[in-house]
Design an enzyme around this catalytic site. Structure first.
Site, short mmCIF file in Angstrom:
data_model
loop_
_atom_site.label_atom_id
_atom_site.label_comp_id
_atom_site.label_asym_id
_atom_site.label_seq_id
_atom_site.Cartn_x
_atom_site.Cartn_y
_atom_site.Cartn_z
N HIS A 157 1.00 -12.98 21.58
CA HIS A 157 0.60 -11.56 21.57
C HIS A 157 1.27 -10.78 20.43
O HIS A 157 1.49 -9.58 20.54
CB HIS A 157 0.93 -10.87 22.90
CG HIS A 157 0.51 -11.65 24.11
ND1 HIS A 157 -0.71 -11.48 24.71
CD2 HIS A 157 1.15 -12.63 24.81
CE1 HIS A 157 -0.81 -12.30 25.75
NE2 HIS A 157 0.31 -13.03 25.82
N SER A 278 0.94 -0.92 -7.19
CA SER A 278 0.08 0.22 -6.92
C SER A 278 0.06 1.10 -8.15
O SER A 278 1.06 1.22 -8.86
CB SER A 278 0.64 1.01 -5.73
OG SER A 278 0.18 2.33 -5.76
N LYS A 284 5.58 -0.42 -4.79
CA LYS A 284 4.70 -1.30 -4.01
C LYS A 284 4.52 -2.68 -4.64
O LYS A 284 4.45 -2.84 -5.85
CB LYS A 284 3.32 -0.66 -3.87
CG LYS A 284 3.35 0.57 -3.01
CD LYS A 284 3.11 0.25 -1.56
CE LYS A 284 1.63 0.19 -1.31
NZ LYS A 284 1.35 -0.07 0.09
N GLU A 291 -5.10 -10.67 1.07
CA GLU A 291 -6.10 -9.75 1.63
C GLU A 291 -7.51 -10.14 1.20
O GLU A 291 -8.45 -10.13 2.00
CB GLU A 291 -5.81 -8.32 1.16
CG GLU A 291 -4.54 -7.75 1.74
CD GLU A 291 -4.18 -6.43 1.06
OE1 GLU A 291 -4.60 -5.39 1.55
OE2 GLU A 291 -3.50 -6.45 0.01
#
Ligand code: ARG
Length: 461
Positions: A157, A278, A284, A291
């Protein structure tokens, strides 16, 4: 307007828009190698069976080899109005060898021809997927071996559950990719069936020998039913299903790497080559490769759904709808082969952060099961042991400490069975070590898994 090769009975030419709409040359030219391989095998079979003379067969084979050379050197002129790869190659062959070129299509239809070409193509590509999967399993085995003693919280979970070794976690993926490899091997049995000889749909009156063609292209089997042979695309559907499962596995892995790269986890440092910055936030480092791999999974599922939908309403046998089978496969193939390969490359250089994993073990009472099992082993019914441990966890939580930070007296407050030896039991290393049965996260079974995976890999070579 070029006269169509099937144009005998046609008085009126297709409009330019219809020609553009129906052509497949723009994408099926990718099958030129397979088309020439299949045609050479067919020509040789026609010669061997006496349907054409051996000399004619030789002329066709040499002509086809010249066409191949022209395509590969870039001098071949593709003609959209010739519809597809088959017609383009046959037309050029006839220009080269003269009227005997017209004999190549004896006892053959584009229906069995395109079936063979596509099967040959899928066969080659699935071999590439298999090789990349094996490389990925090899990388996972190496990284797993390196981290046999690195522990991290195993989750259910997505909540901290029990400590596991990083090796066990990585080898879980190795098992998935091994199954993917095995699925491809099984799928290939049905890909490598030659439909040549089915002709348009009913077979042919010429005394052909389909087994000769199959043997020449390296397929172990020939079609059993001519109607099935020209209308079956199960092999491509199965390949797309296999590709979808591969992408699903990669996508789950990507999701974990994305989480692990988040500073709140900090389990991995993304190599610069596999992340991007970024344009506005200078701090970043984004996990874009993972992704995109997660995102591209959708394309491959889409290809499977596309082909399932194309096929669902088709009466026997060949229908032109089936021309729409190729682009989804080509797109899925590009995605699957690149994804598996990039994942293998990235994992080889991914920097794990064992100290951060170790630190994470102190949060979430991952050794609670150990205490319950300890009490159960001392004779307390497991349900009572579970309850007593739950109460101990609640106390530790209230005090803001780990289970092992409670004193012996505090622990004995929950069960008289607790003794000094409990503290050794609560150590994470001990918890992992005790899971020594086959398939468990203990060092013994993990080493056995590694041996097993390595001998499987060796057997592939
Ligand atoms: N371009 C066609 C395809 O990809 C080749 C087969 C055409 N057959 C036919 N009877 N029109 O399916």
């Amino acid at each position: 307007m070029t006269k169509k090769m099937w144009g005998g009975r046609f008085a009126e030419a297709a409009t330019a828009s219809v020609e553009q709409y129906t052509q497949s040359e723009s994408f099926d030219r990718a099958l030129y190698r397979e088309d020439i391989t299949g045609s050479k095998a067919h020509a040789r079979m026609l010669g061997a069976t006496g349907i054409i003379s051996p000399e004619e067969a030789e002329v066709l084979v040499r002509g086809l080899e010249q066409v191949l050379g022209e395509i590969e050197s870039g001098v071949f002129v593709w003609k959209r109005e010739l519809e597809d790869v088959h017609m383009n190659i046959e037309r050029r062959l006839t220009e080269i060898v003269g009227p005997v070129g017209g004999k190549l299509h004896t006892a053959r239809s584009r229906n069995d021809q395109v079936g063979l070409d596509f099967r040959l193509h899928v066969s080659v590509r699935l071999d590439v997927w298999s090789q990349e999967l094996a490389r990925l399993v090899d990388v996972l085995a190496n990284r797993g071996e390196e981290h046999a003693n690195t522990l991290l919280p195993g989750c259910t979970h997505l909540q901290p559950a029990q400590p596991v070794s990083l090796a066990q976690h990585l080898l879980a993926y190795a098992q998935m990719f091994r199954r993917d490899h095995e699925r491809l091997t099984d799928c290939l049995k049905r890909v490598r069936v030659s439909p040549l000889g089915a002709a348009a749909l009913a077979g042919t009156t010429h005394p052909i020998n389909p087994a000769l063609v199959a043997e020449a292209v390296g397929f172990p089997a020939t079609f059993a039913n001519s109607m099935d042979a020209v209308s079956d695309r199960d092999f491509a559907l199965e390949a797309l299903f296999c590709g979808s499962v591969i992408m699903m596995h990669l996508s789950r892995f990507c999701e974990e790497i994305i989480l692990w790269a988040n500073p709140n986890f900090g389990y991995v440092k993304l190599p610069d080559a596999y992340s991007t910055g970024s344009s506005i936030m200078p701090q970043k480092k984004n996990p874009d490769v993972c992704e995109l791999m997660r995102g591209k999974t959708g394309r491959v599922y889409g290809a499977l759904t596309t082909l399932l939908t194309i096929m669902k309403g088709l009466p026997l046998t060949y229908n032109r709808d089936m021309q729409e089978d190729k682009e989804p496969f080509f797109d899925a193939d590009r995605t699957v082969s690149a994804s598996v390969s990039i994942m293998a490359d990235m994992l080889a250089v991914l920097e794990f952060q064992p100290e951060n994993m170790r630190r994470a073990l102190d949060k979430g009472f991952l050794n609670a099961t150990e205490l319950a099992d300890y009490l159960a082993a001392k004779g307390l019914p497991f349900r009572d042991a579970h309850h007593a441990t739950g109460a101990a966890v609640a106390l530790a939580e209230r005090k803001g400490v780990r289970l092992e930070d409670l004193s012996l007296e505090e622990l004995r407050g929950f069960s008289e069975l607790v003794e000094q030896d409990v503290f050794a039991v609560l150590e994470h290393e001990a918890a992992v070590r005790r899971r020594a049965l086959s398939g468990g996260t203990g060092p013994g079974p993990v080493a056995a898994q590694l041996t097993n995976l390595r001998s499987w890999l060796a057997g592939l070579r």
